[in-house]
Design an enzyme around this catalytic site. Structure first.
Site, short mmCIF file in Angstrom:
data_model
loop_
_atom_site.label_atom_id
_atom_site.label_comp_id
_atom_site.label_asym_id
_atom_site.label_seq_id
_atom_site.Cartn_x
_atom_site.Cartn_y
_atom_site.Cartn_z
N HIS A 1 -5.08 22.64 -82.75
CA HIS A 1 -5.74 22.51 -81.44
C HIS A 1 -6.68 21.30 -81.43
O HIS A 1 -6.69 20.52 -80.48
CB HIS A 1 -6.52 23.79 -81.14
N GLU A 2 -7.46 21.15 -82.49
CA GLU A 2 -8.40 20.02 -82.55
C GLU A 2 -7.67 18.69 -82.71
O GLU A 2 -8.06 17.69 -82.10
CB GLU A 2 -9.38 20.22 -83.71
N GLU B 1 -8.48 21.95 -72.25
CA GLU B 1 -8.32 23.03 -73.23
C GLU B 1 -6.92 23.61 -73.16
O GLU B 1 -6.30 23.89 -74.20
CB GLU B 1 -9.36 24.12 -73.00
N HIS C 1 -6.47 17.69 -79.38
CA HIS C 1 -7.53 17.07 -78.59
C HIS C 1 -7.59 15.56 -78.87
O HIS C 1 -7.70 14.74 -77.95
CB HIS C 1 -8.89 17.68 -78.95
#
Length: 292
Positions: free
Chosen positions: A144-145, A224, A148
């Site tokens: 997930h990071e 997100e 980003h």
């Protein structure tokens, strides 16, 4: 509540502080001394709005390390640190970005990514997250990071913040000029804006800054969903990310400083949902359940 206040306060601080400095240096007097100079004001607003946003971006990584106490893993000293570095390296290669710095910080379950560019970034996870999640769930958080970073979310949100800051600066000074001109319309000795102009612009900076924070928070929530989908692609399945979110839903998510809150892994909107940088976990899980 603490994170919401930090998120709001930092967004307001840049515009308000720069506005006060401009008043003290007489820049606003130059813009309004003989009538409002719209072209000069637009240029001034753009410099103020984007200047603060890009300064925040450029110092985001050192500020993140300082504010969380994150320790960068230079040489892995145990199996967990080795796994972290190897996992981020593998995910970063799959995402097509440079290897980020990897760090650990003490705290409740959470994680974040930050940095000025895709190839000069930082991924940090808390000890609480590592202790409370399985390796697969933790890897989904790392994905997930990394997503980003690959999506350029830090730069995107900086640009959005710069645009809304510019509007805040511009509109605040137009309103300040109009209010000041109205109250001093019979003053034949007027030679420029007075104290009413200064007070009005500062108040408007704060009020319009609140509205700007709502706009930026909305964009952050959309990013997100994209990062969750990116994690699913990097993992080859949505299941690990869904599992990580479900796990986080039953935990007390750690607070993050505003400078990295928008790139964290979780958040609880509560009654101030308009200012939340993250959607409710239930909505994120629902979005992932339809991901193909």
């Amino acid at each position: 509540m603490k994170r919401i206040l930090l998120f709001l306060a930092t967004n307001l601080a840049v515009v308000v502080v720069l506005g006060i400095v401009a008043n003290l240096l007489g820049v606003n007097r130059f813009l309004t001394g003989s009538g409002l100079n719209i072209s000069a004001l637009l240029g001034f607003a753009a410099v103020m709005g984007f200047g603060g946003a890009f300064i925040s971006l450029l110092i985001s990584k050192p500020i993140a390390k300082w504010s969380t106490g994150a320790q960068v893993i230079e040489h892995p000293s145990n199996s967990t640190e080795l796994w972290l570095v190897d996992s981020v390296a593998r995910l970063s290669k799959a995402a097509g970005i440079g290897m980020p710095e990897v760090a650990i910080y003490e705290g409740e379950p959470n994680a974040f990514a930050t940095g000025a560019t895709k190839n000069s970034s930082l991924v940090a996870v808390s000890t609480g997250l590592l202790q409370s999640m399985s390796r697969e769930e933790a890897e989904a958080v790392l994905a997930h990071e990394v997503a980003h970073i690959a999506n350029g979310d830090m730069v995107t949100l900086t640009l959005i913040q710069g645009v809304v800051n510019t509007f805040v600066v511009f509109i605040s000074r137009v309103v300040g000029y109009l209010v000041d001109s109205f109250l001093r319309r019979n003053d034949e000795e007027s030679s420029g804006p007075g104290i009413v102009y200064m007070i009005t612009t500062v108040v408007c900076d704060i009020v319009f800054g609140v509205v700007a924070s709502i706009i930026v928070a909305w964009f952050s929530r959309q990013r997100e969903f994209r990062a969750d989908a990116g994690a699913a692609r990097l993992m080859g399945s949505a299941r690990p990310m869904v599992g990580a979110l479900r796990r986080l839903g039953g935990l007390s998510a750690g607070e993050l400083p505003q400078s990295v809150a928008t790139a964290g892994i979780t958040g609880r909107p509560g009654w101030m949902a308009l200012f939340a940088s993250h959607p409710p976990i239930e909505e994120r899980i629902a979005a992932l359940n339809v991901w193909k």
